[in-house]
Design an enzyme around this catalytic site. Sequence first.
Site, PDB file in Angstrom:
ATOM      1  N   ASP A   1       0.861  -1.170   0.000  1.00  0.00           N
ATOM      2  CA  ASP A   1       0.000   0.000   0.000  1.00  0.00           C
ATOM      3  C   ASP A   1       0.901   1.224   0.000  1.00  0.00           C
ATOM      4  OD1 ASP A   1       0.928  -0.010   2.523  1.00  0.00           O
ATOM      5  OD2 ASP A   1      -1.006   0.177   3.518  1.00  0.00           O
TER       6      ASP A   1
ATOM      7  N   LYS B   1      -9.818  29.249   0.195  1.00  0.00           N
ATOM      8  CA  LYS B   1      -8.908  28.311  -0.469  1.00  0.00           C
ATOM      9  C   LYS B   1      -9.734  27.148  -0.987  1.00  0.00           C
ATOM     10  CE  LYS B   1      -7.544  24.943   2.969  1.00  0.00           C
ATOM     11  NZ  LYS B   1      -7.540  25.180   4.364  1.00  0.00           N
TER      12      LYS B   1
END
Lengths: 880, 326
Positions: free
Chosen positions: A365, A463
Site C-alpha cells: 500500500d 482556499k
Amino acid sequence: MDTIIETTRGTVKVIRFNKPQKKNAIDGDMYLRVTKILNTAASDDEVSMVVLTGTGDFYSSGNDYSVSRPEGAWLQILGDFIKAFITFPKLLIAIVNGPAIGIAATTLALCDMVFASENAYFYTPFSKLQITAEGGSTLTFPRLIGQRKAAEMLLFNHKMTAKEGLESGFINRVYKPEELQSKAWEKIQEILKSFNKMIPMSTKCIRDGVWNSDLPVSSLVKGDIVHIKAGDVIPADIRIIESKGVVLCCGDLTALGRVAGLAARLQPEPSPLAREIRRFMRYMSIWALSLGVIIATASIILGYPFIQTTIFVIGMIVANIPEGLQPTITASLTLTAQRMVKKNCLVKNLEAIEALGAVTTICSDKTGTLTKNKMCVRHIWIWDRKYSVADPDFESTLQVNQALKAIKICGALCSTAVILPNGDIQGDASETAILNFLCAYDDPVTASVHLNKRLSRYVVVIKGAPECILSRCTAVVMENGNVNITNEVKKAADNATEDLANTGERVLAFADLILDPKEFPMSFDFDTEEINFPLEGLRLIGIIGLKDPPRDEVRQAIERVRAAGIRVMMVTGDHPATARAVAIEVGIATTAACHVITGNDLRNMTSDLLYLTLEKHHEIVFARTSPTQKLQIVEACQRQGSVVAVTGDGVNDAPALRRADIGISMGITGSQVSKQTADIILMDDNFATIVLGIEEGRKIFDNLKKSVCYILISNVPEVLPVFMFILFSIPLPLGVMTILCIDLGTDMWPAVSLSYEKAEADVMERPPRHGDPLVSARMLRLVYGHLGLIEFAAGMYAYFTVMAEHGFYPADLFGIRERWDNEAVNDVRDSLGQEWTYAERKELERACQATYFIAVVITQMMNGVICKTRFNSIRDVGCF
Amino acid sequence: MTVKKRPSDLTSLERFNLYYREKEPPLTAGQKAKRFIWNPKTKQFCGRTASSWSKISLFYFIFYAALAILVAICMWTFLQLLDARQPKWQLEGSIIGTNPGLGFRPTPPEVASSVIWYKGNDPGSYQFWVRELSNFLKVYKRDGKKAGAGQNIHNCDFKLPAPAGKVCDVDISAWGPCVEDNSFAYHKSTPCVFLKLNKIFGWKPVFYNSSDTLPQMMPDDLKEHIRNMTAYDKNYLNMVWVSCQGENPADRENIGPIQYLPYRGFPGYYFPYTNQEGYLSPLVAVHLQRPKTGMLINIECRAWAHNIVYDRHEGMGSVHIEIMIE
C-alpha cells in the site's frame, strides 16, 4: 555560569549538573534549584519524566564542601532535596555519565532507572567522613543490592564500578561512554512511546443527557451521541446528526469489525516452505518405505529371522529419513527471526520469513509504507513561477515576496486545523500540512498579530480547488503589487495546476478579498451557510501543491527488490494520478505509461480479465481500491502461481493480509487487527526492511538446501552396504547401530550448523525460486551420483582394508556370508588359513563397521565444506 | 555469458507475447507422460536431447571410471603392501586373539544348527553325514597322486617334530571304527564326530607341564587318563587335551562311553600353524560307543591347555554338539 542547566525535550525535563571545574559537586543553590525543578515538574502535566545527568566526565562528586553553607537552613535544604526525589510521582531517570559520589550516588537509588557509562563508579565514603549515610540509602541500598553489598558500600567505603553496579542491580544498563547519551535517549524514547500506547483512547460523548468529556472508547454503547471533529478517530459506526453522531454499532458489529471478522474466517494458504517440506517428506517416505520393503523381502528370502529383518528395515528407513531437517529448519528460522527483530522486523510466524524469500509479488500500500504518511507542502506557485519547498534557496528567494506573506496569512486564517497548547496540530492531513509549512517558515503567532492590526476591515480568505478559485479571481498578487488577471495569467495558473496535479500533488489555490468597511461594518453578521458576502472578484494569491513524500530509502529498496526479480505492485485507495506519480517516484513504475487500474475498473473485470491483465502488464498500480478488492488482487496473483506479500496497516487490510502468503503489518501505524493477522510486523514501518527480509528468507532456503544436501549424502553409504551384503554376500559393512550413529549423531550437528551459513553473494540478484524445489534433480544427481558414491567407495575401501589386515582378502569375502553369519560354524577360514569362531568373526565385523563409519564421518566432513556454498567460491567463504 | 532475461526485465509487450505464444492447451496426465518420454517437437527423450544424453553419459562414464580406477589403485597398492603368507595382525594384535575355538565335523545342513540327526537303520538318512565327513577328510587322505603336497609331509612324533618347512602328517587311516570304510560307524548307531582346533597363525599351546597341576574343572577321567599316559611317557604332556561330556546329568547318562582317536587330544608337534604349505589340522575322532537312541544328547567338548580360556556363553575353548539317533 549556570550550575544547573534545565532543558525540555518534548515532555522530558532534563536537569544537568554543570559545574565541571568542581566535578559537578552540588552546593546549596544547586540543591534548591533541583528541588524546585522537581517539585514543579511533579505537578506539571506537560512533563512526563525527568532526566538527570552531568556535564563533563563526572556525574557529580556529591556535596560541595568548599562553598560556605547557609548555617541552620542547611539540613532543611538537604532534607527537601531528598524529599523531592522520594515524592516525585513521575519517572525519574539518571544518565550517569561518570562517577557519582556521596549524595549523587544515594539519590541514584531513588531514581526509577539508571543508565551509566562504563567509566562511572559509585562511591559513598560516609564512614570515612564520619557522617551518617543520607538520602535513605540505608533503606534503599539493601533493597536494591542486598544487605551485604550495601554494608560494603555504606560502611566500608567500597567503590562500586559500573559493571559491578549492573551485576548487583544498582543500575539498569551500562553503555560505552561515547554511546551513553544516544543509547540512553533511545531507551527513553522507547519508554515514552510505551506511555503513548498506555493512554486509552477516549471520546467526548453525551449519554443520558450527561456530557462525558473523557469516556473510554471501549465503553461506548449504542445510542450514545459522540462529538467528533476533523482528525478524530471515529470510535464506532455512527450516524451523523448536526456534526454529532449517534452510535449505531460498536465493536465487532461495526463495518470495520466485520472486515476484521472476515480476516479471521479466511484460511491462509500453507507457506511455501511448509509445502516444500511436505512434498519432500512425502517423496522421502515413499522412497524409504519402498527400500524397506525391498530389503525386507530380500532378507526374508535369504532366511534371516524376523527380528533381524525388522532391524534391517528399521535401519534402512532411519538411514533415509533426514532426521536433521527439522532441527535445521527450526534453528535457521529462529535465528533469522532473532536477527530480524534487531533490524526492526518482528516475525510472528516463523515460516513467513522464509516465504518472504520465495516471494514473487509484493502488493504494497502507499500511505505510510512507501510514503511518510505526512502531508507536506512541496511546491508553491506564485504569480508565474513554481517554487519547490525542498529547494535550499526557497526561503531566501521568497523572503521579500509579498505574495508569500499573503499566502501565510491566508493559509493561517483559512484553516480548520488547530494548534493544540502543546504544539501539536490537530486537523485533517492537508490542513495540518499547511500549518506545518507555515510554522516552518514563519511563526503562526505573528500571523495573528497581523489580524489584529486589520480589525478595522474584514478580509475574505478562501482556499479550494484551483478551478473553482480561479474562475472567481480578477486580480493576482505579484512580487510587489497586484495585477489584473489576463487570459495569459489564467493559462499559466492552469498549467501550473495541471503540472502539479500530474506529479500527484494535491493542489489548493488561495485567494483573498478585502471587503469595503462601509459596506461591511464591524457589526456585520456573516453567514457562511447562506453566503451573504461577495465571493467574486477575488485576488489570487497563489497555488500550493501538497504531497505525502515518499520515504527516502524506498526508491533504493524497490530497485533492489526488482533486481531480485520481484514484482512490486501498488494497491492504494488514493487518486489514480497521485498513485501513478508516487509509483513513478519510488520506482514501482518505470514509465509514465504504467498501467493504472482503478477500483471501478476492477469491479467491472471478470476474474479472467484480471488474470490476463496481470499477465500482460508488469507494472500495475491499483488506485481507489476497496479492502475487498485488495483481497481480490491478492487472490488473482496467487492464481497465477505467485507467492504474494501484502503490506497494510489498516483494519480493512486484514483480509488481504490473512489471505496473502506473507502478511506484513506496520508496527507504528498498524492497527491491532492488522498486526494480529500479519505474519511479519515492520516495527519502523519501513519498506526497506522488507528487502532485508527477502534476503534473509532466501538465505534460509539456500541454507536449507545445503543442509538437505548434506543430510542426503550419507544416505548412500548407509543404504548401499546392505545391498552389497545381499547381492555379494559379504559380511555386513555397516550395521544398524552405526547407521543410527551417523544419522542421529555425527550428521545432525553439521547439518544444523549449515543454517548458520552467510548468504550467497548473488542472493538478491537471482529471480525468486519459482519452481526451484528444495530437492532438485540436480541436487539428487550430485548427492546420489557423485558425493554419496565417493563416500561409499571410501567406506568400502576402509572396510576391505581392515578385513584384509586381519586375513580376509577381498576376493575371499564375496560369498562368505552364509558361513560367516552361521552361529553354529565355529571355524570360518580366512585367506591365510586361520579359523575364526563366531564371536571372533562378529568382533571383526564390528571393527570393520567402525572403520566404515569413520570413513563416512571423515568424508562427511569434506562434504560439509562442499555444502557450505551453492554458488560462491569456497575461497571467498572459507572452510571454517 | 548470456544472461537469461527475468520476467521483470521484459517489457509488457514481450511478456504478452511470451504468454500467448507459450500458452498451450492443457494436457492430460497420460499425454504429459507420453510427451516426457518422447517429445517430437524438441526431440527430447526423457527430458533430454540426444546430444544432452550423450554428454551426460560420457560425463558419468568418465566420472565413475575415474572413481573405480582410484579405488582400484588404492586397493591394489594396499594389497601389494600386505604379506601374502602371514596376516598383518597376529595373535594379541589381531581380533582373532590367542584363544582358538573348537570345531566339529560333520556340519549339519541347516543354518545355525549343531544337531547331528539320523536314523540308524536308514542308509539314506546317515549317508549324508558319511558323505559330509569323507568330503572333509579328503585332504587328509594320501595317495600317490598327491605327490606335490606329499613331499612336504613328515611323520612326526613327540620326539620328532617336523623340520622347518615341513608339516606333520595326520594319518586317519588307522582310526579304528571311525574310518570311511566303516561309514564312520554311523550305521551302527555309534557315530564318530571329528574335533578340530581352530588354526591361529603363530599360536602355540602352553601345555600342562605336570599331571599334578591339572585344573580342577578337568573331568576326572581325563585327569586319570593324563596320569596314565604321562606315567608311560612324559612327552605326552605336550598335548592339547580334549574332553567330551554330556551337558546335563541326563545327557551324561545317555551319552555312554566315549572313545578318542588317535589320542585324547591334539599332539603339540602340530603347533604352531604358520601357514605352511600342506598343513593339516590335527584331528580327534570322538567315537560314541553306546549312545542312547531316540533322544537328543547335548555334548560339550572342551580343549585343555593353559592358554585356552573357557567361556561357555561366548563359546570359547569349547564346542557344543547335539546328537540324535533314531
